[in-house]
Design a protein around this motif. Structure first.
Motif, PDB file in Angstrom:
ATOM      1  N   ALA A  54      62.050  17.384  32.584  1.00 14.09           N
ATOM      2  CA  ALA A  54      63.440  16.919  33.421  1.00 14.09           C
ATOM      3  C   ALA A  54      63.122  16.129  34.714  1.00 14.09           C
ATOM      4  O   ALA A  54      63.666  15.225  34.711  1.00 14.09           O
ATOM      5  CB  ALA A  54      63.939  18.243  33.961  1.00 14.09           C
ATOM      6  N   ARG A  55      62.035  16.686  35.306  1.00 15.64           N
ATOM      7  CA  ARG A  55      61.644  15.868  36.327  1.00 15.64           C
ATOM      8  C   ARG A  55      61.087  14.477  35.869  1.00 15.64           C
ATOM      9  O   ARG A  55      61.411  13.283  36.582  1.00 15.64           O
ATOM     10  CB  ARG A  55      60.183  16.435  37.126  1.00 15.64           C
ATOM     11  CG  ARG A  55      60.670  17.605  38.019  1.00 15.64           C
ATOM     12  CD  ARG A  55      59.475  17.886  38.795  1.00 15.64           C
ATOM     13  NE  ARG A  55      60.075  19.158  39.558  1.00 15.64           N
ATOM     14  CZ  ARG A  55      59.320  20.405  39.322  1.00 15.64           C
ATOM     15  NH1 ARG A  55      58.222  20.593  38.682  1.00 15.64           N
ATOM     16  NH2 ARG A  55      59.471  21.592  40.151  1.00 15.64           N
ATOM     17  N   TYR A  89      66.325  18.896  28.137  1.00 19.50           N
ATOM     18  CA  TYR A  89      65.201  18.955  28.544  1.00 19.50           C
ATOM     19  C   TYR A  89      64.326  20.270  27.924  1.00 19.50           C
ATOM     20  O   TYR A  89      65.077  21.249  28.177  1.00 19.50           O
ATOM     21  CB  TYR A  89      65.195  18.819  30.024  1.00 19.50           C
ATOM     22  CG  TYR A  89      65.742  17.689  30.724  1.00 19.50           C
ATOM     23  CD1 TYR A  89      65.495  16.432  30.398  1.00 19.50           C
ATOM     24  CD2 TYR A  89      66.915  18.137  31.589  1.00 19.50           C
ATOM     25  CE1 TYR A  89      66.012  15.277  30.986  1.00 19.50           C
ATOM     26  CE2 TYR A  89      67.703  16.980  32.001  1.00 19.50           C
ATOM     27  CZ  TYR A  89      67.287  15.572  31.970  1.00 19.50           C
ATOM     28  OH  TYR A  89      68.068  14.678  32.282  1.00 19.50           O
ATOM     29  N   LEU A 124      63.176  18.225  42.654  1.00 19.51           N
ATOM     30  CA  LEU A 124      63.942  19.107  41.827  1.00 19.51           C
ATOM     31  C   LEU A 124      63.181  20.311  41.417  1.00 19.51           C
ATOM     32  O   LEU A 124      61.962  20.213  41.420  1.00 19.51           O
ATOM     33  CB  LEU A 124      63.969  18.357  40.392  1.00 19.51           C
ATOM     34  CG  LEU A 124      64.522  19.005  38.906  1.00 19.51           C
ATOM     35  CD1 LEU A 124      66.284  19.065  39.584  1.00 19.51           C
ATOM     36  CD2 LEU A 124      64.626  18.222  37.779  1.00 19.51           C
ATOM     37  N   ASP A 125      63.919  21.443  41.454  1.00 22.38           N
ATOM     38  CA  ASP A 125      63.385  22.759  41.323  1.00 22.38           C
ATOM     39  C   ASP A 125      64.488  23.655  40.674  1.00 22.38           C
ATOM     40  O   ASP A 125      65.635  23.186  40.548  1.00 22.38           O
ATOM     41  CB  ASP A 125      62.573  23.072  42.452  1.00 22.38           C
ATOM     42  CG  ASP A 125      61.481  24.187  42.263  1.00 22.38           C
ATOM     43  OD1 ASP A 125      61.516  24.778  41.166  1.00 22.38           O
ATOM     44  OD2 ASP A 125      60.627  24.479  43.077  1.00 22.38           O
ATOM     45  N   ARG A 126      64.240  25.002  40.426  1.00 20.21           N
ATOM     46  CA  ARG A 126      64.988  25.794  40.031  1.00 20.21           C
ATOM     47  C   ARG A 126      65.987  26.531  41.229  1.00 20.21           C
ATOM     48  O   ARG A 126      66.837  27.398  40.737  1.00 20.21           O
ATOM     49  CB  ARG A 126      64.349  26.909  39.105  1.00 20.21           C
ATOM     50  CG  ARG A 126      63.621  26.405  38.090  1.00 20.21           C
ATOM     51  CD  ARG A 126      62.864  27.501  37.271  1.00 20.21           C
ATOM     52  NE  ARG A 126      61.864  26.773  36.380  1.00 20.21           N
ATOM     53  CZ  ARG A 126      62.159  26.551  35.009  1.00 20.21           C
ATOM     54  NH1 ARG A 126      63.441  26.248  34.771  1.00 20.21           N
ATOM     55  NH2 ARG A 126      61.339  26.033  34.271  1.00 20.21           N
ATOM     56  N   ASN A 127      65.711  26.200  42.335  1.00 17.23           N
ATOM     57  CA  ASN A 127      66.642  26.821  43.319  1.00 17.23           C
ATOM     58  C   ASN A 127      66.631  25.654  44.464  1.00 17.23           C
ATOM     59  O   ASN A 127      66.282  24.668  44.562  1.00 17.23           O
ATOM     60  CB  ASN A 127      65.676  27.897  44.158  1.00 17.23           C
ATOM     61  CG  ASN A 127      64.306  27.649  44.517  1.00 17.23           C
ATOM     62  OD1 ASN A 127      64.244  26.542  45.536  1.00 17.23           O
ATOM     63  ND2 ASN A 127      63.232  28.118  44.068  1.00 17.23           N
ATOM     64  N   ASP A 179      61.663  21.776  29.312  1.00 11.62           N
ATOM     65  CA  ASP A 179      61.199  22.429  30.606  1.00 11.62           C
ATOM     66  C   ASP A 179      61.603  21.590  31.844  1.00 11.62           C
ATOM     67  O   ASP A 179      61.867  20.363  31.836  1.00 11.62           O
ATOM     68  CB  ASP A 179      59.844  22.780  30.582  1.00 11.62           C
ATOM     69  CG  ASP A 179      58.977  21.537  30.152  1.00 11.62           C
ATOM     70  OD1 ASP A 179      59.253  20.382  30.593  1.00 11.62           O
ATOM     71  OD2 ASP A 179      57.846  21.756  29.637  1.00 11.62           O
ATOM     72  N   LEU A 180      61.251  22.213  32.963  1.00 11.08           N
ATOM     73  CA  LEU A 180      61.322  21.642  34.256  1.00 11.08           C
ATOM     74  C   LEU A 180      60.433  20.274  34.445  1.00 11.08           C
ATOM     75  O   LEU A 180      60.936  19.040  35.107  1.00 11.08           O
ATOM     76  CB  LEU A 180      61.166  22.550  35.310  1.00 11.08           C
ATOM     77  CG  LEU A 180      61.332  21.985  36.782  1.00 11.08           C
ATOM     78  CD1 LEU A 180      62.938  21.797  36.996  1.00 11.08           C
ATOM     79  CD2 LEU A 180      61.034  23.145  37.608  1.00 11.08           C
TER      80      LEU A 180
END
Length: 115
Positions: free
Chosen positions: A104-105, A98, A15-18, A100-101
């Motif tokens: 979420a992860r 969430y 999982l990432d922003r892109n 932050d990332l």
């Protein structure tokens, strides 16, 4: 994510922003670490550019994995994965906010480990 069609379990994910190639490569490497490769194994995906990239297909080929892709404009060919993604979206992602990332992860990891 990489879904094992036999067990219907997620064996690799990232999982990432892109949606760059490295994201799918990370998920594939995780899957390869979780399963022994048997002759005749087929990796099926949709026709996304990240799955058709040279780096991704070379990694599959280097492990002796056959490559199968959905027919153009035919989501039914990848129905099991699409169905799982819908479940993840409705039962995990849309039910949470969430911070932050990293959060979420962690939350998605927990959901996937229960599934």
């Amino acid at each position: 994510m990489v879904l094992d069609a036999f067990s219907r379990r997620v064996i690799g994910w990232a999982l990432d922003r892109n949606m760059e190639d490295e994201l799918t490569l990370t998920a594939l490497r995780m899957a390869l670490a979780h399963r022994s490769i048997q002759p005749g194994l087929v990796h099926h995906s949709d026709r996304g550019s990240q799955y058709a990239s040279t780096d991704y297909t070379d990694l599959l080929k280097s492990h002796g994995i056959d490559i199968g892709m959905s027919r153009k404009a035919n989501p039914w060919d990848n129905a099991a994965c699409e169905s799982f993604m819908k479940t993840l979206k409705y039962e995990e992602v849309l039910r949470n906010e969430y911070r932050d990332l990293a959060e979420a992860r962690a939350s998605i990891r927990e959901f996937l480990e229960k599934s």
